[in-house]
Design a protein around this motif. Structure first.
Motif, PDB file in Angstrom:
ATOM      1  N   LEU A  35      22.730  32.899  27.480  1.00 42.64           N
ATOM      2  CA  LEU A  35      22.961  33.918  28.495  1.00 42.64           C
ATOM      3  C   LEU A  35      23.612  33.269  29.727  1.00 42.64           C
ATOM      4  N   ILE A  36      24.757  33.799  30.099  1.00 47.10           N
ATOM      5  CA  ILE A  36      25.513  33.259  31.228  1.00 47.10           C
ATOM      6  C   ILE A  36      25.491  34.273  32.364  1.00 47.10           C
ATOM      7  N   ASP A  37      25.322  33.785  33.582  1.00 45.14           N
ATOM      8  CA  ASP A  37      25.416  34.647  34.770  1.00 45.14           C
ATOM      9  C   ASP A  37      26.486  34.049  35.674  1.00 45.14           C
ATOM     10  N   VAL A  38      27.562  34.793  35.916  1.00 43.69           N
ATOM     11  CA  VAL A  38      28.638  34.229  36.740  1.00 43.69           C
ATOM     12  C   VAL A  38      28.418  34.486  38.239  1.00 43.69           C
ATOM     13  N   LEU A  39      27.360  35.227  38.596  1.00 43.42           N
ATOM     14  CA  LEU A  39      27.044  35.412  40.021  1.00 43.42           C
ATOM     15  C   LEU A  39      25.878  34.489  40.392  1.00 43.42           C
ATOM     16  N   ARG A  40      26.189  33.223  40.586  1.00 43.00           N
ATOM     17  CA  ARG A  40      25.130  32.261  40.887  1.00 43.00           C
ATOM     18  C   ARG A  40      25.146  31.811  42.346  1.00 43.00           C
ATOM     19  N   THR A  41      26.282  31.934  43.000  1.00 43.13           N
ATOM     20  CA  THR A  41      26.383  31.492  44.395  1.00 43.13           C
ATOM     21  C   THR A  41      27.070  32.596  45.214  1.00 43.13           C
ATOM     22  N   PRO A  42      26.901  32.572  46.541  1.00 41.35           N
ATOM     23  CA  PRO A  42      27.624  33.549  47.374  1.00 41.35           C
ATOM     24  C   PRO A  42      29.139  33.463  47.167  1.00 41.35           C
ATOM     25  N   ALA A  43      29.655  32.267  46.884  1.00 45.04           N
ATOM     26  CA  ALA A  43      31.105  32.141  46.634  1.00 45.04           C
ATOM     27  C   ALA A  43      31.496  32.888  45.355  1.00 45.04           C
ATOM     28  N   ASP A  44      30.623  32.861  44.341  1.00 46.00           N
ATOM     29  CA  ASP A  44      30.882  33.636  43.112  1.00 46.00           C
ATOM     30  C   ASP A  44      30.978  35.124  43.447  1.00 46.00           C
ATOM     31  N   LEU A  45      30.050  35.564  44.311  1.00 50.14           N
ATOM     32  CA  LEU A  45      30.037  36.978  44.683  1.00 50.14           C
ATOM     33  C   LEU A  45      31.318  37.330  45.445  1.00 50.14           C
ATOM     34  N   ASP A  46      31.752  36.432  46.324  1.00 52.00           N
ATOM     35  CA  ASP A  46      33.023  36.643  47.037  1.00 52.00           C
ATOM     36  C   ASP A  46      34.179  36.831  46.055  1.00 52.00           C
ATOM     37  N   GLU A  47      34.159  36.015  44.998  1.00 49.07           N
ATOM     38  CA  GLU A  47      35.239  36.094  44.008  1.00 49.07           C
ATOM     39  C   GLU A  47      35.187  37.453  43.297  1.00 49.07           C
ATOM     40  N   TRP A  48      33.979  37.866  42.961  1.00 47.68           N
ATOM     41  CA  TRP A  48      33.827  39.174  42.290  1.00 47.68           C
ATOM     42  C   TRP A  48      34.305  40.295  43.210  1.00 47.68           C
ATOM     43  N   VAL A  49      33.927  40.211  44.486  1.00 50.26           N
ATOM     44  CA  VAL A  49      34.322  41.250  45.451  1.00 50.26           C
ATOM     45  C   VAL A  49      35.850  41.285  45.587  1.00 50.26           C
ATOM     46  N   ALA A  50      36.469  40.102  45.724  1.00 48.40           N
ATOM     47  CA  ALA A  50      37.931  40.048  45.866  1.00 48.40           C
ATOM     48  C   ALA A  50      38.616  40.648  44.636  1.00 48.40           C
ATOM     49  N   ASP A  51      37.999  40.433  43.486  1.00 48.16           N
ATOM     50  CA  ASP A  51      38.522  40.930  42.219  1.00 48.16           C
ATOM     51  C   ASP A  51      38.406  42.452  42.120  1.00 48.16           C
ATOM     52  N   HIS A  52      37.529  43.051  42.937  1.00 48.88           N
ATOM     53  CA  HIS A  52      37.255  44.494  42.845  1.00 48.88           C
ATOM     54  C   HIS A  52      37.537  45.199  44.167  1.00 48.88           C
ATOM     55  N   ARG A  53      38.482  44.651  44.919  1.00 49.48           N
ATOM     56  CA  ARG A  53      38.780  45.222  46.228  1.00 49.48           C
ATOM     57  C   ARG A  53      39.204  46.689  46.099  1.00 49.48           C
ATOM     58  N   GLY A  54      39.994  46.987  45.071  1.00 45.36           N
ATOM     59  CA  GLY A  54      40.480  48.361  44.878  1.00 45.36           C
ATOM     60  C   GLY A  54      39.332  49.339  44.644  1.00 45.36           C
ATOM     61  N   PRO A  55      38.552  49.146  43.555  1.00 44.36           N
ATOM     62  CA  PRO A  55      37.449  50.077  43.297  1.00 44.36           C
ATOM     63  C   PRO A  55      36.393  50.095  44.413  1.00 44.36           C
ATOM     64  N   LEU A  56      36.258  48.986  45.149  1.00 43.30           N
ATOM     65  CA  LEU A  56      35.289  48.967  46.254  1.00 43.30           C
ATOM     66  C   LEU A  56      35.857  49.650  47.488  1.00 43.30           C
ATOM     67  N   ASP A  57      37.149  50.000  47.429  1.00 35.84           N
ATOM     68  CA  ASP A  57      37.815  50.678  48.541  1.00 35.84           C
ATOM     69  C   ASP A  57      37.715  49.849  49.821  1.00 35.84           C
ATOM     70  N   ASP A  69      24.180  34.018  55.802  1.00 42.18           N
ATOM     71  CA  ASP A  69      23.379  35.068  55.157  1.00 42.18           C
ATOM     72  C   ASP A  69      23.702  35.210  53.672  1.00 42.18           C
ATOM     73  N   GLY A  70      24.567  34.322  53.172  1.00 43.24           N
ATOM     74  CA  GLY A  70      25.038  34.418  51.793  1.00 43.24           C
ATOM     75  C   GLY A  70      23.933  34.481  50.749  1.00 43.24           C
ATOM     76  N   PRO A  71      22.965  33.554  50.799  1.00 43.37           N
ATOM     77  CA  PRO A  71      21.918  33.582  49.767  1.00 43.37           C
ATOM     78  C   PRO A  71      21.135  34.896  49.745  1.00 43.37           C
ATOM     79  N   ALA A  72      20.838  35.442  50.936  1.00 48.11           N
ATOM     80  CA  ALA A  72      20.113  36.719  50.988  1.00 48.11           C
ATOM     81  C   ALA A  72      20.993  37.849  50.451  1.00 48.11           C
ATOM     82  N   ALA A  73      22.289  37.801  50.785  1.00 49.88           N
ATOM     83  CA  ALA A  73      23.216  38.827  50.292  1.00 49.88           C
ATOM     84  C   ALA A  73      23.295  38.780  48.777  1.00 49.88           C
ATOM     85  N   LEU A  74      23.384  37.570  48.233  1.00 51.95           N
ATOM     86  CA  LEU A  74      23.461  37.413  46.776  1.00 51.95           C
ATOM     87  C   LEU A  74      22.190  37.952  46.119  1.00 51.95           C
TER      88      LEU A  74
END
Ligand SMILES: [Zn+2]
Length: 203
Positions: A35-57, A69-74
């Motif tokens: 089982l792999i989880d690609v959201l392990r660090t706040p930087a991973d989450l940033d990458e996911w967000v950048a990848d979904h800028r359109g649908p996230l509007d 605040d990255g760890p709490a946000a993650l």
């Protein structure tokens, strides 16, 4: 075994926003895979967000969660993701959702609202205003709103949990012939069936 994987390695991407979040965990290596989880660090989450800028509007620049605040946000994002996973599973199975998961999505949805205002000159592009200034809360509210849309809209009927053994991914059955989350899963199942048939023939 340490395995590094990033958002770019997700086997299924470009689905509905909510599925793209839940599908950040996947199994690599089939039935007895890992089982792999690609959201392990706040930087991973940033990458996911950048990848979904359109649908996230999101307007430029993308909010960054890789700060103090990255760890709490993650952690908050992952908590929402797990509630969404259980809700998708219940919807795909035709089961009743857990009240706590419904409450988690609704709480995230109303944690931040946004609206547009006239600029002081009364003309030009509208000003976007938010009821909160925490980027993590803004992002979770966007995901939660997308989840409400998905689970109350016509796409709900298309929601499927991939039936391939060992797969944990979700997809929308966007065309009637789509039976798996990915061609990878379809191929794996066909190969397994084929070798099972052959070993039966030899017996
Ligand atoms: Zn699959």
């Amino acid at each position: 075994m340490a395995t590094s994987a990033s958002v770019q390695d997700m086997p299924v991407r470009g689905e509905h926003l909510v599925l793209d979040l839940v599908n950040t965990t996947f199994v690599r290596g089939g039935l007895r895979g890992q089982l792999i989880d690609v959201l392990r660090t706040p930087a991973d989450l940033d990458e996911w967000v950048a990848d979904h800028r359109g649908p996230l509007d999101l307007a430029e620049p993308c909010p960054t969660l890789d700060g103090p605040d990255g760890p709490a946000a993650l952690a908050a994002f992952v908590e929402l993701r797990e509630a969404l996973r259980r809700l998708l599973r219940a919807a795909a199975d035709g089961a009743a959702p857990a009240a706590a998961d419904v409450a988690a999505v609704n709480s995230a949805a109303r944690a931040c609202v946004d609206w547009i205002e006239l600029p002081p000159s009364g003309e030009g592009p509208p000003l976007r205003r938010f009821s909160c200034d925490d980027p993590s809360t803004v992002l979770r509210s966007r995901v939660a709103r997308a989840a409400v849309d998905l689970l109350t809209g016509p796409d709900r009927e298309l929601l499927r949990a991939c039936p391939a053994p060992g797969c944990v991914l979700f997809y929308l059955r966007s065309h009637p012939r789509r039976a798996w989350c990915s061609t990878g899963c379809g191929t794996r199942v066909r190969v397994a069936r084929h070798s099972r048939r052959h070993s039966t023939d030899r017996r």
